[in-house]
Scaffold this active site. Sequence first.
Site, PDB file in Angstrom:
ATOM      1  N   LYS A 220      -4.462 -10.242   9.772  1.00  0.00           N
ATOM      2  CA  LYS A 220      -4.568 -10.394  11.228  1.00  0.00           C
ATOM      3  C   LYS A 220      -5.598 -11.467  11.553  1.00  0.00           C
ATOM      4  O   LYS A 220      -6.685 -11.503  10.972  1.00  0.00           O
ATOM      5  CB  LYS A 220      -4.969  -9.059  11.867  1.00  0.00           C
TER       6      LYS A 220
ATOM      7  N   HIS B  11      -7.559  -0.361   5.133  1.00  0.00           N
ATOM      8  CA  HIS B  11      -7.844  -1.201   6.304  1.00  0.00           C
ATOM      9  C   HIS B  11      -9.296  -1.121   6.781  1.00  0.00           C
ATOM     10  O   HIS B  11      -9.965  -2.133   6.969  1.00  0.00           O
ATOM     11  CB  HIS B  11      -6.959  -0.807   7.490  1.00  0.00           C
TER      12      HIS B  11
ATOM     13  N   HIS C 201      -2.172  -5.465   5.106  1.00  0.00           N
ATOM     14  CA  HIS C 201      -1.748  -6.348   6.188  1.00  0.00           C
ATOM     15  C   HIS C 201      -2.817  -6.497   7.276  1.00  0.00           C
ATOM     16  O   HIS C 201      -2.797  -7.438   8.042  1.00  0.00           O
ATOM     17  CB  HIS C 201      -0.404  -5.908   6.781  1.00  0.00           C
TER      18      HIS C 201
ATOM     19  N   ASP D 226      -4.394   6.712   4.205  1.00  0.00           N
ATOM     20  CA  ASP D 226      -3.477   5.778   4.859  1.00  0.00           C
ATOM     21  C   ASP D 226      -4.232   4.648   5.571  1.00  0.00           C
ATOM     22  O   ASP D 226      -3.759   3.511   5.601  1.00  0.00           O
ATOM     23  CB  ASP D 226      -2.629   6.556   5.885  1.00  0.00           C
TER      24      ASP D 226
ATOM     25  N   LYS E 152       0.854  -1.181   0.000  1.00  0.00           N
ATOM     26  CA  LYS E 152       0.000   0.000   0.000  1.00  0.00           C
ATOM     27  C   LYS E 152       0.898   1.241   0.000  1.00  0.00           C
ATOM     28  O   LYS E 152       2.051   1.115   0.412  1.00  0.00           O
ATOM     29  CB  LYS E 152      -0.932  -0.024   1.201  1.00  0.00           C
TER      30      LYS E 152
HETATM   31  N1  LIG Z   1       7.529   0.476   6.906  1.00  0.00           N
HETATM   32  C1  LIG Z   1       6.356  -0.030   7.194  1.00  0.00           C
HETATM   33  O1  LIG Z   1       6.065  -0.446   8.322  1.00  0.00           O
HETATM   34  C2  LIG Z   1       5.301  -0.139   6.113  1.00  0.00           C
HETATM   35  C3  LIG Z   1       4.023  -0.621   6.482  1.00  0.00           C
HETATM   36  C4  LIG Z   1       3.056  -0.763   5.482  1.00  0.00           C
HETATM   37  C5  LIG Z   1       3.370  -0.451   4.181  1.00  0.00           C
HETATM   38  N2  LIG Z   1       4.611   0.021   3.862  1.00  0.00           N
HETATM   39  C6  LIG Z   1       4.901   0.326   2.447  1.00  0.00           C
HETATM   40  O2  LIG Z   1       6.057  -0.405   2.056  1.00  0.00           O
HETATM   41  C7  LIG Z   1       6.823   0.342   1.130  1.00  0.00           C
HETATM   42  C8  LIG Z   1       8.240   0.496   1.661  1.00  0.00           C
HETATM   43  O3  LIG Z   1       8.203   1.194   2.884  1.00  0.00           O
HETATM   44  P1  LIG Z   1       9.517   1.398   3.791  1.00  0.00           P
HETATM   45  O4  LIG Z   1       9.038   2.023   5.040  1.00  0.00           O
HETATM   46  O5  LIG Z   1      10.320   0.168   3.866  1.00  0.00           O
HETATM   47  O6  LIG Z   1      10.316   2.494   2.939  1.00  0.00           O
HETATM   48  P2  LIG Z   1      11.861   2.909   3.079  1.00  0.00           P
HETATM   49  O7  LIG Z   1      12.397   2.546   4.413  1.00  0.00           O
HETATM   50  O8  LIG Z   1      11.936   4.312   2.624  1.00  0.00           O
HETATM   51  O9  LIG Z   1      12.578   1.971   2.001  1.00  0.00           O
HETATM   52  C9  LIG Z   1      12.569   2.244   0.623  1.00  0.00           C
HETATM   53  C10 LIG Z   1      13.466   1.269  -0.094  1.00  0.00           C
HETATM   54  O10 LIG Z   1      13.471   1.576  -1.485  1.00  0.00           O
HETATM   55  C11 LIG Z   1      14.827   1.652  -1.933  1.00  0.00           C
HETATM   56  N3  LIG Z   1      14.932   2.592  -3.036  1.00  0.00           N
HETATM   57  C12 LIG Z   1      14.417   3.852  -3.104  1.00  0.00           C
HETATM   58  N4  LIG Z   1      14.722   4.388  -4.288  1.00  0.00           N
HETATM   59  C13 LIG Z   1      15.429   3.468  -4.989  1.00  0.00           C
HETATM   60  C14 LIG Z   1      16.006   3.424  -6.293  1.00  0.00           C
HETATM   61  N5  LIG Z   1      15.920   4.453  -7.141  1.00  0.00           N
HETATM   62  N6  LIG Z   1      16.648   2.302  -6.677  1.00  0.00           N
HETATM   63  C15 LIG Z   1      16.782   1.262  -5.825  1.00  0.00           C
HETATM   64  N7  LIG Z   1      16.256   1.247  -4.578  1.00  0.00           N
HETATM   65  C16 LIG Z   1      15.582   2.335  -4.174  1.00  0.00           C
HETATM   66  C17 LIG Z   1      15.589   2.098  -0.716  1.00  0.00           C
HETATM   67  O11 LIG Z   1      16.905   1.650  -0.818  1.00  0.00           O
HETATM   68  P3  LIG Z   1      18.234   2.564  -0.940  1.00  0.00           P
HETATM   69  O12 LIG Z   1      18.019   3.755  -0.099  1.00  0.00           O
HETATM   70  O13 LIG Z   1      19.280   1.623  -0.468  1.00  0.00           O
HETATM   71  O14 LIG Z   1      18.310   2.843  -2.374  1.00  0.00           O
HETATM   72  C18 LIG Z   1      14.892   1.293   0.385  1.00  0.00           C
HETATM   73  O15 LIG Z   1      15.393  -0.022   0.389  1.00  0.00           O
HETATM   74  C19 LIG Z   1       6.075   1.662   0.933  1.00  0.00           C
HETATM   75  O16 LIG Z   1       5.226   1.538  -0.174  1.00  0.00           O
HETATM   76  C20 LIG Z   1       5.238   1.782   2.199  1.00  0.00           C
HETATM   77  O17 LIG Z   1       4.075   2.548   1.999  1.00  0.00           O
HETATM   78  C21 LIG Z   1       5.580   0.177   4.807  1.00  0.00           C
END
Ligand SMILES: NC(=O)c1ccc[n+]([C@@H]2O[C@H](COP(=O)([O-])OP(=O)(O)OC[C@H]3O[C@@H](n4cnc5c(N)ncnc54)[C@H](OP(=O)(O)O)[C@@H]3O)[C@@H](O)[C@H]2O)c1
Length: 518
Positions: free
Chosen positions: A210, A268, A206, A263, A176
């Site tokens: 649950k 959800h 997610h 969000d 999402k």
């Molecule tokens: N975090 C959560 O708990 C959570 C929960 C629900 C949904 N989500 C969803 O999951 C997704 C990821 O979230 P996140 O929190 O993990 O984000 P994040 O911490 O910002 O991670 C983003 C990832 O994308 C990579 N990336 C960004 N630009 C890139 C590029 N041009 N080429 C290659 N790699 C690139 C970054 O790696 P580098 O910086 O190493 O390039 C990093 O591994 C999003 O859509 C978010 O809405 C997250």
Amino acid sequence: MNKVVEIPRAAETPPPTPTRRVPDPCAMVIFGASGDLTERKLVPALYYLFRQHMLPEGFSVVGCARTPYTHERFREKMQAALKKYLKVPAEDGSFLESFLNGLFYIADDFSDPKAYQVLSQLLEPLDAERGTAGRRLFYMATPPSFFPVIVAHLGSAGLAKPKIPGKSWTRLVVEKPFGRDRESARELNRVITSVFDEKQVYRIDHYLGKETVQNLLVLRFANGIFEPIWNRRYIDHVQIAVAEDLGIENRGAYYEEVGLTRDMIQNHVLSVLSLVAMEPPANFEATAVRDEKAKVMRAIRPFPLDRLHEYAVRGQYVEGWAGDQRLPAYRAEPKVSPQSTTETFAALKLNIDNWRWADVPFYLRSGKRLPKRVSEVTIQFRRAPHLLFRGTATEAIEPNLLAVRIQPDEGISLSFNAKIPDTTMQIRPVKMDFRYDEVFTASPPTAYETLLLDCMLGDPMLFTRDDFVDLAWELLDPVLNRWKEDGRKGLFFYEAGTWGPPEADAFIERDGRKWQIL
Ligand SMILES: NC(=O)c1ccc[n+]([C@@H]2O[C@H](COP(=O)([O-])OP(=O)(O)OC[C@H]3O[C@@H](n4cnc5c(N)ncnc54)[C@H](OP(=O)(O)O)[C@@H]3O)[C@@H](O)[C@H]2O)c1
């Protein structure tokens, strides 16, 4: 705060019998492998499954992101993440090693076509050496702007189609948010389905992974007593609350773009609503369940924009307190505009125009920086029709409530009226409480464990189908557009650590009802 999961003691011999089918070995490619979701949720869920013998030996992960890790460094990072989020016990040594040996990494930019050739060259030998045999799961754990880029490159590199038709499979998991409105969701869907078939696409929510959300279906359809009263004759209204005590946790830039409704509610809360309100499906299979969910969405009455304030309230938190800790205002959070009109709280009233739910309002409420983290569905039944007990005003008798707690302390409670002992006829509500953790000793799987396994087994039931996403945006787009036009007008403020703006109380009280205390 991140929940640290303690995993059970060492490797039992013989291994415990898995409670579900174990998928064949596959390679899971995680785009965004250096990010938060991978280390906090995905890899811990995968290791937990592996540790429970729910994933086979040859299961492999290929991480992709720009950070220049080697395979070894990536394994070290993931090991550290497992220590942090799972508290892996020392005696897990050989399990852990075996799991980590199946992790690989490619450092590249998603927009570079060469990255996908490198990926293809890495996946090929895994098919033979680790037995993944062309079974591939592509997981997009990246900022949403990369979803179309990655999909297009997977298509051009020939990675979207199953390698051995009829024998191997290729699936795509999309995180999402799925679009930011109907138009962008449709465009994203168009790009995805120009490369993948809909049956290859797994849109993850997610919340649906649950246990308690799934148990809503069991409560309704595996018991004879609830379904006969699950309708307008007996139910006065339904409340669905998803409250978070946390603020936006350094995600200011993301939140400014998205806001609470996109969000939480678009995905959800509406998913939970569809499970509460849907008709019994003919069977417990993906198509039947998803058809019924979509039918509910189609029956929701559009919001009357000329009287929107009667159906929707939005709020934003200002400075407040949690105990003796001062909480900053949303507008003072990093990367948030000091004039921001992004909502961090929303309360909505929905009507479902069908035979079962005519005139039964559904009140939805969700917000950041509320007093506690809790998600709950409350069914409020109609009052007893006739006043039998002298000296007790009917109004003073509380209606019966059935509350399904999704998190934390998953459980179900029924509140009904009882006579206070040794009084002439004084009545007060009492509760019958069921808590999952008191009855079932095994801790339930996390949502990501359930969903990742389902995906590897090819069961899409708990994933969101394209029509549901489209209908959810169709419902909310007009509200979000109106709020955007209105800007500051109609945005109400609430102190961090409280249950939202007073206007949200007035909103439900106008209907002669009140928010149930969570
Ligand atoms: N975090 C959560 O708990 C959570 C929960 C629900 C949904 N989500 C969803 O999951 C997704 C990821 O979230 P996140 O929190 O993990 O984000 P994040 O911490 O910002 O991670 C983003 C990832 O994308 C990579 N990336 C960004 N630009 C890139 C590029 N041009 N080429 C290659 N790699 C690139 C970054 O790696 P580098 O910086 O190493 O390039 C990093 O591994 C999003 O859509 C978010 O809405 C997250």
